[in-house]
Design a protein around this motif. Structure first.
Motif, mmCIF file in Angstrom:
data_model
loop_
_atom_site.group_PDB
_atom_site.id
_atom_site.type_symbol
_atom_site.label_atom_id
_atom_site.label_comp_id
_atom_site.label_asym_id
_atom_site.label_seq_id
_atom_site.Cartn_x
_atom_site.Cartn_y
_atom_site.Cartn_z
ATOM 1 N N SER A 90 0.808 -1.225 0.000
ATOM 2 C CA SER A 90 0.000 0.000 0.000
ATOM 3 C C SER A 90 0.836 1.269 0.000
ATOM 4 N N THR A 91 2.147 1.138 0.184
ATOM 5 C CA THR A 91 2.999 2.331 0.301
ATOM 6 C C THR A 91 4.199 2.293 -0.637
ATOM 7 N N MET A 92 4.098 1.552 -1.740
ATOM 8 C CA MET A 92 5.184 1.551 -2.730
ATOM 9 C C MET A 92 5.338 2.955 -3.316
ATOM 10 N N PRO A 93 6.552 3.461 -3.430
ATOM 11 C CA PRO A 93 6.743 4.801 -4.003
ATOM 12 C C PRO A 93 6.651 4.771 -5.526
ATOM 13 N N PRO A 94 6.372 5.903 -6.155
ATOM 14 C CA PRO A 94 6.387 5.957 -7.620
ATOM 15 C C PRO A 94 7.807 5.766 -8.154
ATOM 16 N N HIS A 95 7.926 5.242 -9.369
ATOM 17 C CA HIS A 95 9.205 5.269 -10.062
ATOM 18 C C HIS A 95 9.635 6.737 -10.192
ATOM 19 N N HIS A 96 10.939 6.967 -10.237
ATOM 20 C CA HIS A 96 11.462 8.334 -10.122
ATOM 21 C C HIS A 96 10.930 9.280 -11.193
ATOM 22 N N GLU A 97 10.658 8.756 -12.400
ATOM 23 C CA GLU A 97 10.248 9.656 -13.484
ATOM 24 C C GLU A 97 8.742 9.879 -13.546
ATOM 25 N N VAL A 98 7.985 9.113 -12.755
ATOM 26 C CA VAL A 98 6.527 9.096 -12.906
ATOM 27 C C VAL A 98 5.860 10.441 -12.610
ATOM 28 N N PRO A 99 6.108 11.097 -11.475
ATOM 29 C CA PRO A 99 5.392 12.360 -11.222
ATOM 30 C C PRO A 99 5.580 13.399 -12.329
ATOM 31 N N GLY A 100 6.826 13.580 -12.779
ATOM 32 C CA GLY A 100 7.074 14.567 -13.829
ATOM 33 C C GLY A 100 6.443 14.186 -15.154
ATOM 34 N N ALA A 101 6.474 12.895 -15.487
ATOM 35 C CA ALA A 101 5.895 12.448 -16.757
ATOM 36 C C ALA A 101 4.375 12.587 -16.748
ATOM 37 N N LEU A 102 3.752 12.308 -15.613
ATOM 38 C CA LEU A 102 2.299 12.491 -15.512
ATOM 39 C C LEU A 102 1.924 13.957 -15.698
ATOM 40 N N ARG A 103 2.678 14.850 -15.080
ATOM 41 C CA ARG A 103 2.397 16.287 -15.223
ATOM 42 C C ARG A 103 2.622 16.738 -16.666
ATOM 43 N N LYS A 104 3.624 16.178 -17.304
ATOM 44 C CA LYS A 104 3.896 16.508 -18.701
ATOM 45 C C LYS A 104 2.698 16.129 -19.585
ATOM 46 N N LEU A 105 2.150 14.937 -19.358
ATOM 47 C CA LEU A 105 0.989 14.504 -20.140
ATOM 48 C C LEU A 105 -0.228 15.380 -19.856
ATOM 49 N N ARG A 106 -0.445 15.688 -18.594
ATOM 50 C CA ARG A 106 -1.592 16.519 -18.234
ATOM 51 C C ARG A 106 -1.447 17.926 -18.812
ATOM 52 N N ASP A 107 -0.247 18.476 -18.749
ATOM 53 C CA ASP A 107 -0.005 19.812 -19.295
ATOM 54 C C ASP A 107 -0.168 19.842 -20.815
ATOM 55 N N ALA A 108 0.022 18.689 -21.460
ATOM 56 C CA ALA A 108 -0.143 18.599 -22.906
ATOM 57 C C ALA A 108 -1.601 18.413 -23.308
ATOM 58 N N GLY A 109 -2.498 18.338 -22.307
ATOM 59 C CA GLY A 109 -3.924 18.270 -22.595
ATOM 60 C C GLY A 109 -4.552 16.899 -22.475
ATOM 61 N N PHE A 110 -3.790 15.908 -22.032
ATOM 62 C CA PHE A 110 -4.352 14.568 -21.865
ATOM 63 C C PHE A 110 -5.094 14.461 -20.538
ATOM 64 N N ARG A 111 -6.208 13.756 -20.552
ATOM 65 C CA ARG A 111 -6.952 13.456 -19.337
ATOM 66 C C ARG A 111 -6.468 12.116 -18.808
ATOM 67 N N LEU A 112 -6.185 12.038 -17.519
ATOM 68 C CA LEU A 112 -5.537 10.867 -16.940
ATOM 69 C C LEU A 112 -6.461 10.142 -15.962
ATOM 70 N N PHE A 113 -6.465 8.805 -16.064
ATOM 71 C CA PHE A 113 -7.276 7.940 -15.216
ATOM 72 C C PHE A 113 -6.437 6.731 -14.803
ATOM 73 N N THR A 114 -6.957 5.925 -13.904
ATOM 74 C CA THR A 114 -6.291 4.669 -13.556
ATOM 75 C C THR A 114 -7.281 3.519 -13.629
ATOM 76 N N LEU A 115 -6.746 2.323 -13.857
ATOM 77 C CA LEU A 115 -7.522 1.081 -13.766
ATOM 78 C C LEU A 115 -6.594 0.015 -13.199
ATOM 79 N N THR A 116 -6.919 -0.477 -12.009
ATOM 80 C CA THR A 116 -6.067 -1.462 -11.359
ATOM 81 C C THR A 116 -6.914 -2.579 -10.766
ATOM 82 N N ASP A 117 -6.281 -3.722 -10.535
ATOM 83 C CA ASP A 117 -6.957 -4.828 -9.868
ATOM 84 C C ASP A 117 -7.103 -4.571 -8.372
ATOM 85 N N ASN A 118 -6.338 -3.626 -7.837
ATOM 86 C CA ASN A 118 -6.432 -3.302 -6.412
ATOM 87 C C ASN A 118 -7.834 -2.837 -6.038
ATOM 88 N N LEU A 119 -8.211 -3.084 -4.797
ATOM 89 C CA LEU A 119 -9.402 -2.441 -4.266
ATOM 90 C C LEU A 119 -9.214 -0.919 -4.332
#
Length: 228
Positions: A90-119
């Motif tokens: 429940s407390t695994m950290p993000p890969h080092h590049e993930v936060p910046g890459a997510l912001r890059k996609l969002r700033d480029a106009g992409f809408r972001l969602f998740t789909l996981t098997d986790n509850l």
């Protein structure tokens, strides 16, 4: 001109660093490689149970698989071990590049969602702990439809909830079994080649392959530059 796809992310290992789970397996099993055996069995049995028409929450399968592996080696798993497994997962950290890459996609106009098997509550805690929960417009769990990925029902659940055609969605994952299911469902897909993950030369193929999320994000932005 076609609109940008809605980007849907797998969570475990795709966004979060699964290798941080290794210490608990090294302590219990005497080798950190046991973590990979556990995770591959977790995925296999979540898919097997789904195919058999028997839904079990992902965390329950994870605990049962850990005990099964321990039983095959004559190792006793205690309640504290199970609690530690849940806590670390429940407390695994993000890969080092993930936060910046997510912001890059969002700033480029992409809408972001998740789909996981986790509850949903486990996923929420993971993303909150990683400091990236606010980057996603909405989070989905396979628990909402009681079918683990890569079943068609799991992807169809997102389509219905967002009221879009499959072709409007793009899954980003580091697991070939996940991109295979998404492409078979009519989605676009991008595969991140995390450690131990690569392209499978048979079956539906992802349209984009990258070495990390930055690589995939740059390819998506270039491919859809100028689209609404």
């Amino acid at each position: 001109m076609a609109a940008r796809p809605l980007i849907v992310f797998d969570v475990n290992e795709t966004l979060l660093d699964l290798e941080t789970m290794e210490p608990i397996f090294e302590r219990i099993f005497g080798e950190k490689s046991a973590m990979r055996l556990w995770f591959s069995n977790l995925i296999m049995y979540s898919a097997a149970l789904t195919v058999a028409g028997c839904y079990v929450p992902f965390t329950d399968i994870g605990s049962a698989v850990m005990k099964m592996l321990a039983d095959t080696r004559g190792i006793k798993i205690g309640e504290q071990d199970r609690k530690e497994l849940t806590e670390r997962f429940s407390t695994m950290p993000p890969h080092h590049e993930v936060p910046g890459a997510l912001r890059k996609l969002r700033d480029a106009g992409f809408r972001l969602f998740t789909l996981t098997d986790n509850l949903l509550e486990v996923q929420t805690r993971q993303l909150e702990h990683g400091g990236i929960v606010d980057l996603f417009e909405r989070r989905f769990s396979a628990d909402g439809v009681k079918h683990h990925k890569p079943s068609r029902q799991a992807y169809g659940y997102v389509e219905r909830e967002l009221a879009v055609e499959p072709s409007r969605l793009c899954l980003i994952a580091c697991h070939t079994w996940d991109t295979l299911g998404a492409v078979a469902a009519g989605w676009q897909a991008a595969l991140i080649k995390r450690v131990g993950n690569d392209v499978l030369g048979v079956g539906p193929q992802p349209q984009i392959v990258g070495n990390d999320l930055n690589d995939v994000a740059d390819q998506l932005i270039a491919l859809h530059r100028g689209r609404a």
